[in-house]
Motif scaffolding. Structure first.
Motif, short mmCIF file in Angstrom:
data_model
loop_
_atom_site.label_atom_id
_atom_site.label_comp_id
_atom_site.label_asym_id
_atom_site.label_seq_id
_atom_site.Cartn_x
_atom_site.Cartn_y
_atom_site.Cartn_z
N ALA A 1 -10.68 14.71 8.17
CA ALA A 1 -11.76 13.75 7.95
C ALA A 1 -11.23 12.61 7.08
O ALA A 1 -10.26 12.82 6.35
N GLN B 1 0.84 -1.20 0.00
CA GLN B 1 0.00 0.00 0.00
C GLN B 1 0.87 1.25 0.00
O GLN B 1 1.82 1.34 0.78
N GLY C 1 -8.18 -3.41 0.86
CA GLY C 1 -8.20 -2.75 -0.45
C GLY C 1 -9.63 -2.44 -0.89
O GLY C 1 -10.59 -2.82 -0.22
N ASP C 2 -9.74 -1.76 -2.03
CA ASP C 2 -11.07 -1.44 -2.54
C ASP C 2 -11.83 -2.70 -2.93
O ASP C 2 -13.05 -2.74 -2.86
N ASP D 1 -6.52 -0.19 11.12
CA ASP D 1 -6.52 -1.67 11.16
C ASP D 1 -7.79 -2.20 11.83
O ASP D 1 -8.03 -1.93 13.01
N THR E 1 -1.94 -4.89 0.25
CA THR E 1 -3.37 -4.63 0.22
C THR E 1 -4.04 -5.66 -0.71
O THR E 1 -3.40 -6.62 -1.11
N ASP F 1 -12.55 2.52 5.94
CA ASP F 1 -11.44 1.56 5.95
C ASP F 1 -10.09 2.27 5.96
O ASP F 1 -9.34 2.22 4.98
N ASN G 1 -15.90 2.13 2.36
CA ASN G 1 -14.60 2.48 1.78
C ASN G 1 -13.94 3.63 2.55
O ASN G 1 -12.75 3.60 2.84
N LYS H 1 3.32 1.93 8.27
CA LYS H 1 2.49 0.96 7.56
C LYS H 1 2.90 0.80 6.10
O LYS H 1 2.31 -0.02 5.38
N HIS I 1 0.93 6.69 10.50
CA HIS I 1 0.74 5.67 9.47
C HIS I 1 2.03 5.37 8.70
O HIS I 1 2.05 4.49 7.84
N ARG J 1 -11.62 24.31 8.86
CA ARG J 1 -12.00 22.91 9.06
C ARG J 1 -12.80 22.73 10.34
O ARG J 1 -12.56 23.45 11.32
C1 57M Z 1 -9.92 5.25 0.90
N1 57M Z 1 -8.05 4.67 2.06
C2 57M Z 1 -7.19 4.73 3.14
C3 57M Z 1 -6.28 0.32 2.07
C4 57M Z 1 -7.72 0.09 2.32
C5 57M Z 1 -12.69 12.80 0.21
C6 57M Z 1 -11.73 12.10 1.10
C7 57M Z 1 -12.21 12.11 2.49
C8 57M Z 1 -11.44 10.68 0.56
C9 57M Z 1 -10.60 9.82 1.50
C10 57M Z 1 -10.31 8.56 0.76
O1 57M Z 1 -9.54 8.53 -0.16
N2 57M Z 1 -10.95 7.49 1.24
C11 57M Z 1 -11.03 6.23 0.60
C12 57M Z 1 -9.28 5.38 2.19
C13 57M Z 1 -5.92 3.86 2.95
O2 57M Z 1 -6.31 2.48 2.91
C14 57M Z 1 -6.31 1.79 1.68
O3 57M Z 1 -7.53 1.99 1.00
C15 57M Z 1 -8.32 0.79 1.14
C16 57M Z 1 -9.77 1.11 1.30
N3 57M Z 1 -10.22 1.72 0.13
O4 57M Z 1 -8.02 -1.28 2.37
O5 57M Z 1 -5.82 -0.45 1.01
C17 57M Z 1 -4.99 4.05 4.13
O6 57M Z 1 -5.70 3.76 5.34
C18 57M Z 1 -4.82 3.11 6.27
N4 57M Z 1 -5.37 1.77 6.61
C19 57M Z 1 -4.94 1.18 7.77
N5 57M Z 1 -5.43 -0.06 8.08
C20 57M Z 1 -6.32 -0.71 7.30
O7 57M Z 1 -6.76 -1.84 7.64
O8 57M Z 1 -4.14 1.74 8.50
C21 57M Z 1 -6.27 1.14 5.79
C22 57M Z 1 -6.77 -0.10 6.12
C23 57M Z 1 -3.81 3.11 4.14
C24 57M Z 1 -3.46 3.03 5.60
O9 57M Z 1 -2.70 4.15 5.97
O10 57M Z 1 -2.80 3.63 3.32
C25 57M Z 1 -6.82 6.18 3.35
O11 57M Z 1 -7.11 6.70 4.44
O12 57M Z 1 -6.25 6.74 2.41
N6 57M Z 1 -9.40 10.51 1.88
C26 57M Z 1 -8.92 10.38 3.09
O13 57M Z 1 -9.35 9.60 3.88
C27 57M Z 1 -7.82 11.34 3.41
N7 57M Z 1 -8.47 12.48 4.08
C28 57M Z 1 -8.39 13.74 3.63
O14 57M Z 1 -7.72 14.04 2.66
N8 57M Z 1 -9.11 14.67 4.38
C29 57M Z 1 -9.20 16.05 4.01
C30 57M Z 1 -10.42 16.21 3.09
C31 57M Z 1 -11.72 15.68 3.65
C32 57M Z 1 -10.58 17.60 2.60
C33 57M Z 1 -9.33 16.91 5.28
O15 57M Z 1 -9.89 16.48 6.29
O16 57M Z 1 -8.83 18.02 5.26
C34 57M Z 1 -6.81 10.72 4.35
N9 57M Z 1 -6.11 9.65 3.73
C35 57M Z 1 -4.87 9.31 4.10
N10 57M Z 1 -4.18 10.07 4.91
N11 57M Z 1 -4.25 8.25 3.57
C36 57M Z 1 -5.84 11.77 4.78
C37 57M Z 1 -4.70 11.18 5.55
#
Ligand code: 57M
Length: 358
Positions: A320, A55, A263-264, A195, A72, A192, A189, A67, A64, A315
């Motif tokens: 989020a 991933q 994963g997705d 963990d 994935t 997720d 989605n 990780k 993170h 924010r």
């Molecule tokens: C997928 N994916 C995880 C893993 C999992 C609009 C916005 C809110 C969208 C959102 C987004 O992209 N969400 C969908 C989330 C990712 O996990 C992978 O994706 C699969 C699921 N689709 O199975 O393959 C990461 O999550 C962590 N993880 C674990 N354990 C697990 O069992 O620790 C996943 C499964 C992995 C791992 O770190 O890499 C994800 O979070 O990306 N975007 C976000 O969620 C982002 N938020 C954001 O940008 N917030 C902004 C927006 C709202 C303006 C804000 O608040 O200001 C965050 N994503 C990440 N980091 N990666 C931001 C921080």
């Protein structure tokens, strides 16, 4: 398969009649899926590692960073254990069971394609948001159209806790049900991101909907509890039980610190199928309660993005979806996860009470 092979023997050996019972087969469907995923899990994770299905980790949540490289697409393990168990224990002449499998595989293919582009082809964005939505809509529309061809299925919407409110949505039922499925898929989605954060509540929701479909498919219990009776739909309990088993098996490896992410391919398929099972059980609105955690996480994103746009950059949450907000406040990951599980269990119990409180 086991059902078709052994149940007919019931006429000669009475003991084989036990295979007729959905409850009996559900228990073994759960155990089969659990054993398959636990036995094949280590080899499967080693295989993902060999394929370098690691991933990509963003750096904005510092906790993170460790990780990076976690494989994935663990949703494939869930799919194999769940489907093998359903094919073994399910009544394969049941149309609702096949529709459920169709939705699970269809949403899974959309997620698989996204993961494949991101993880194997190393294209960071995967498929576009529009492409993902289109794929989800096509699968959901196909399933709902086929469902409405079943004479026993109605377009009435039942409100939880309010017996008197039963509007017939007629053709509006189609976009409504499609929305339920897509919303559920995307809600899971978004959740997720830690963990075990998604799979724990999915197990709870799977168990809860296993009970709802069983009740909806049982003429006497449905009548007694005054819920909609959908003949034949009880067989989907076998699928729900296999989902619980496959989920528990996956959690074995996804528990903190995770050896694999779903994963997705996992999150879209499990979320989509949960939405469809809510539709089958005629408990579409109750999904908002059963999947309360997914709803809260999704709302946190909607509020955050909306507020950000309205105020030109302010924010509500530190980040989020909501679990990131708690992480950035310094709450340990495992504590957030277990508390979310507790929240899901409470929501599921309240939902189950809707069977009696009407
Ligand atoms: C997928 N994916 C995880 C893993 C999992 C609009 C916005 C809110 C969208 C959102 C987004 O992209 N969400 C969908 C989330 C990712 O996990 C992978 O994706 C699969 C699921 N689709 O199975 O393959 C990461 O999550 C962590 N993880 C674990 N354990 C697990 O069992 O620790 C996943 C499964 C992995 C791992 O770190 O890499 C994800 O979070 O990306 N975007 C976000 O969620 C982002 N938020 C954001 O940008 N917030 C902004 C927006 C709202 C303006 C804000 O608040 O200001 C965050 N994503 C990440 N980091 N990666 C931001 C921080």
């Amino acid at each position: 398969m086991i059902y078709h092979l052994l149940y007919p023997l019931g006429s000669d050996f009475i003991v084989f009649n036990v295979f007729r019972y959905i409850t009996f087969r559900s228990v073994y469907a759960l155990l089969t899926a659990l054993v398959v995923s636990i036995v094949f899990g280590p080899r499967f994770i080693a295989w993902l590692n060999r394929l370098k299905c690691g991933q990509y980790i963003r750096e904005d949540v510092p906790t993170h960073n460790g990780k990076a490289g976690t494989p994935t697409m663990g949703g494939l393990l869930i799919a194999v254990s769940l489907l093998s168990s359903v094919l073994l224990w399910g009544d394969l002449t049941n149309v609702y069971l096949w529709l459920t499998i169709f939705v699970f595989v269809g949403f899974g293919l959309v997620g698989f394609w996204d993961d494949f582009l991101k993880v194997v082809k190393k294209k960071n964005q995967g498929i576009s948001a529009g492409g993902k939505l289109l794929g989800q809509t096509v699968v959901a529309l196909g399933a709902i159209s086929l469902l409405l061809l079943q004479p026993a299925y109605s377009t009435i919407l039942y409100f939880p806790f309010i017996k008197m409110l039963q509007p017939d949505l007629l053709w509006f039922y189609i976009p409504f049900a499609v929305l339920v499925m897509i919303g559920s898929s995307n809600g899971v989605n978004l959740t997720d991101g830690l963990d075990g954060l998604a799979i724990g509540p999915l197990i709870v929701a799977g168990a809860c909907f296993g009970i709802f479909v069983y009740v909806a498919g049982h003429v006497h219990i449905a009548k007694y509890l005054q819920v909609a009776y959908v003949p034949g739909v009880g067989e989907v309990s076998v699928f729900c039980a296999a989902l619980v088993g496959a989920g528990l098996g996956f959690l074995w490896f996804n528990a903190y610190p995770a050896q694999v992410f779903m994963g997705d391919v996992g999150s879209l398929s499990l979320g989509g199928v949960l939405g469809f099972i809510a539709v089958l059980a005629k408990q579409e609105l109750l999904l908002l309660l059963v999947g309360g955690l997914f709803v809260v996480e999704t709302l946190s994103v909607i509020l955050q993005v909306g507020y950000f746009k309205m105020t030109g950059g302010k924010r509500i949450f530190r980040m989020a979806p909501l679990h990131h907000h708690f992480e950035l406040q310094g709450v340990p990951e495992s504590k957030i996860i277990v508390r979310c599980w507790i929240f899901s269990i409470i929501m599921a119990l309240i939902s189950l009470s809707a069977l009696k409180l009407r």
